[in-house]
Structure formats: C-alpha cells, structure tokens
Write a protein that holds these residues in place. Structure first.
Motif, mmCIF file in Angstrom:
data_model
loop_
_atom_site.group_PDB
_atom_site.id
_atom_site.type_symbol
_atom_site.label_atom_id
_atom_site.label_comp_id
_atom_site.label_asym_id
_atom_site.label_seq_id
_atom_site.Cartn_x
_atom_site.Cartn_y
_atom_site.Cartn_z
ATOM 1 N N ASP A 24 0.858 -1.187 0.000
ATOM 2 C CA ASP A 24 0.000 0.000 0.000
ATOM 3 C C ASP A 24 0.896 1.240 0.000
ATOM 4 O O ASP A 24 2.015 1.210 0.515
ATOM 5 C CB ASP A 24 -0.871 0.053 1.259
ATOM 6 C CG ASP A 24 -1.983 -0.989 1.288
ATOM 7 O OD1 ASP A 24 -2.129 -1.739 0.308
ATOM 8 O OD2 ASP A 24 -2.693 -1.040 2.313
ATOM 9 N N ASP A 37 -3.216 0.610 -3.508
ATOM 10 C CA ASP A 37 -2.948 -0.764 -3.074
ATOM 11 C C ASP A 37 -2.342 -1.488 -4.276
ATOM 12 O O ASP A 37 -3.040 -1.817 -5.236
ATOM 13 C CB ASP A 37 -4.277 -1.393 -2.623
ATOM 14 C CG ASP A 37 -4.141 -2.839 -2.169
ATOM 15 O OD1 ASP A 37 -3.082 -3.462 -2.415
ATOM 16 O OD2 ASP A 37 -5.104 -3.343 -1.574
ATOM 17 N N ASP A 192 -8.354 -2.313 1.025
ATOM 18 C CA ASP A 192 -9.258 -3.421 1.359
ATOM 19 C C ASP A 192 -8.777 -4.215 2.567
ATOM 20 O O ASP A 192 -9.540 -5.030 3.097
ATOM 21 C CB ASP A 192 -9.482 -4.334 0.137
ATOM 22 C CG ASP A 192 -8.216 -5.037 -0.328
ATOM 23 O OD1 ASP A 192 -7.107 -4.646 0.095
ATOM 24 O OD2 ASP A 192 -8.332 -5.989 -1.132
ATOM 25 N N GLY A 193 -7.550 -3.974 3.009
ATOM 26 C CA GLY A 193 -7.085 -4.605 4.245
ATOM 27 C C GLY A 193 -7.908 -4.191 5.451
ATOM 28 O O GLY A 193 -7.986 -4.922 6.443
ATOM 29 N N ASP A 231 -4.043 -8.858 5.245
ATOM 30 C CA ASP A 231 -3.556 -8.036 4.123
ATOM 31 C C ASP A 231 -3.026 -6.711 4.671
ATOM 32 O O ASP A 231 -3.397 -6.299 5.776
ATOM 33 C CB ASP A 231 -4.733 -7.774 3.160
ATOM 34 C CG ASP A 231 -4.304 -7.140 1.836
ATOM 35 O OD1 ASP A 231 -3.073 -7.076 1.550
ATOM 36 O OD2 ASP A 231 -5.192 -6.692 1.100
ATOM 37 N N ASN A 232 -2.177 -6.063 3.896
ATOM 38 C CA ASN A 232 -1.735 -4.705 4.228
ATOM 39 C C ASN A 232 -2.961 -3.843 4.490
ATOM 40 O O ASN A 232 -3.956 -3.943 3.781
ATOM 41 C CB ASN A 232 -0.961 -4.059 3.066
ATOM 42 C CG ASN A 232 0.226 -4.861 2.564
ATOM 43 O OD1 ASN A 232 0.554 -4.785 1.396
ATOM 44 N ND2 ASN A 232 0.863 -5.630 3.421
HETATM 45 MN MN MN Z 1 -5.072 -5.065 -0.354
#
Ligand code: MN
Length: 248
Positions: A24, A37, A192-193, A231-232
């Motif tokens: 990100d 992202d 989206d993390g 996720d990040n």
């Molecule tokens: Mn992501």
C-alpha cells in the motif's frame, strides 16, 4: 490547493499486517488524500502504488477539476504500465482512491477519485456512507443480483479488481466526481485490508467514538489487525472544518 475557508486535520496509519511487505502507499498533505494498493508480486506492487501516489500529488497545484483529475489518473496509468514486470504473468498494477480538496462553482468541494477496490467513505451527522463504488468482480455480481450483498465480504472473488492503474488493460476508466464539503465532514480513505476485516458498522462506531483523526486512524488499523490482519491495511481520516465568511 486548499480553499481558505476549509481547515483540514488528517490522521494516517498503515501496517503490513501478516504480509512480508507493505504494497500500500499513501499521500496525505496539501489537499491530496489518496491511498493506493499495489499488486504484481515481489517488489512490483510497492513500486506501482508508490508511482501512482507520486503522480497524483500534482493535483495539489491549482484548482483541479474533473477533467484534470481524469488526465492525471491516465498519466498514472501510463507510468505504472511502463514499469517492468517482476514475473511474466502479472503486470504491475494498483488501485487508487481518495479525495482532493478543490472548488467547484465557487464552493469548497471534495474531488473524489477511484479506480479498483480501495474505498472512500464520508461520515456526516454520525452516519458512514461509502461514496466510491468498488471495481471488483464481486461488486459487479452484487450489482447484477447474482451474489447477495451480505455474501460479498466473504466471496472468494472479492479481491479480483476489474479496473486498475497499470495491470493488464491498455486503457483506464477512472471514476471522478464532486461532493460538496460540509462542515464536520469526516472522510475515510482505506485499502481493502481494512474493509475485508472490519464491517462498516464497526468502522462507523470507531469513527464516532474517537474525535481525534490520528487516534481514529490507528484504532481502525488496530481493529483490522485484531480481526486477522491478512492483508496490508492503510487508513486516512480527513476531517474538514468550514469557517463561514463572517468568521474570517
Ligand atoms: Mn489489499
């Protein structure tokens, strides 16, 4: 640019979570508040998201409008497309979402931009509303009634984006639109993390409970990590205070 009547206070938090690196990228200064992202494997994702964010910073100059935002997003797409691919199957690509503080019809406005499945929300009057539409396979399936909305967050195709800066497509079709700045607006820009781990109802509750934007951004990243942090995760909280002409 920043309209003189609008004062911005911003909070920023990011974490690589369980991933080996953080792909990100963000920019949160001078009227430009964006998250990207990156994807592409190895170091490609990091370079792609950084390239996009660096390109978008130019929107801090002048009084950007929708046409200029589209042109800058197309320039970012070209730059990311020109990056070397780390592997033959995946070209570097990135999402980009966020707001630019500008003016439209003489009024301070958010210029909202989005490509991919990072998100921009607005909280006004204590109610959180997602203002961007995800460009993802699952969002399209929900829109066509194939997948019920409540199943989208756990759908196996939820991370497949249908639009990106760079990636496999020669062209890009960015979403750009105006939202008037209202006193007390709190904009949330995130990868989206956050939204894959934390439901919107919990995000709204955290944003309501914490008036300080930096503390609010940190609380949301902590919530994503506590929920699994697969996720990040990157969070910008952008608070706008509008002063009336008389107060100046
Ligand atoms: Mn992501």
């Amino acid at each position: 640019m920043s309209p003189a009547s609008v004062r911005i206070e911003v909070g920023v938090a990011t974490d690589r979570a369980q991933r080996a690196s953080n792909e990100d990228a963000l920019h949160a200064a001078d009227g430009v508040y964006v998250v990207a992202d990156g994807m592409g494997g190895h170091e490609s994702g990091e370079v792609a998201s950084r390239t996009a964010v660096d390109t978008l910073q130019v929107l801090s100059k002048g009084v950007p409008d929708l046409a200029r935002a589209r042109a800058v997003l197309r320039a970012a797409h070209k730059r990311v497309r020109a990056l070397p691919a780390a592997d033959a199957l995946r070209r570097p690509g990135t999402t980009a979402s966020g707001v630019v503080l500008s003016e439209h019809d003489g009024m301070p406005c958010w210029l909202v931009l989005n490509v991919g499945d990072s998100r921009t929300y607005r909280m006004a009057g204590g109610v959180l509303e997602q203002v961007t539409q995800d460009h993802s396979e699952v969002a399209e399936l929900v829109a066509r009634g194939v997948v019920p909305a409540q199943e989208a967050a756990h759908h196996p195709r939820r991370n497949v984006v249908t639009r990106a800066l760079g990636g496999g497509s020669a062209t890009v079709d960015p979403d750009v639109f105006w939202l008037p700045v209202s006193p007390g607006d709190r904009m949330l820009v995130c990868s989206d993390g956050l939204t894959d781990e934390v439901p919107d109802s919990r995000i709204e509750a955290e944003l309501k409970a914490e008036p300080d934007p930096q503390a609010a951004a940190e609380r949301l990243v902590d919530a994503a990590l506590a929920a699994g942090g697969s996720d990040n995760v990157t969070v910008l909280v952008v608070d706008a205070t509008v002063r009336s002409a008389r107060a100046r």
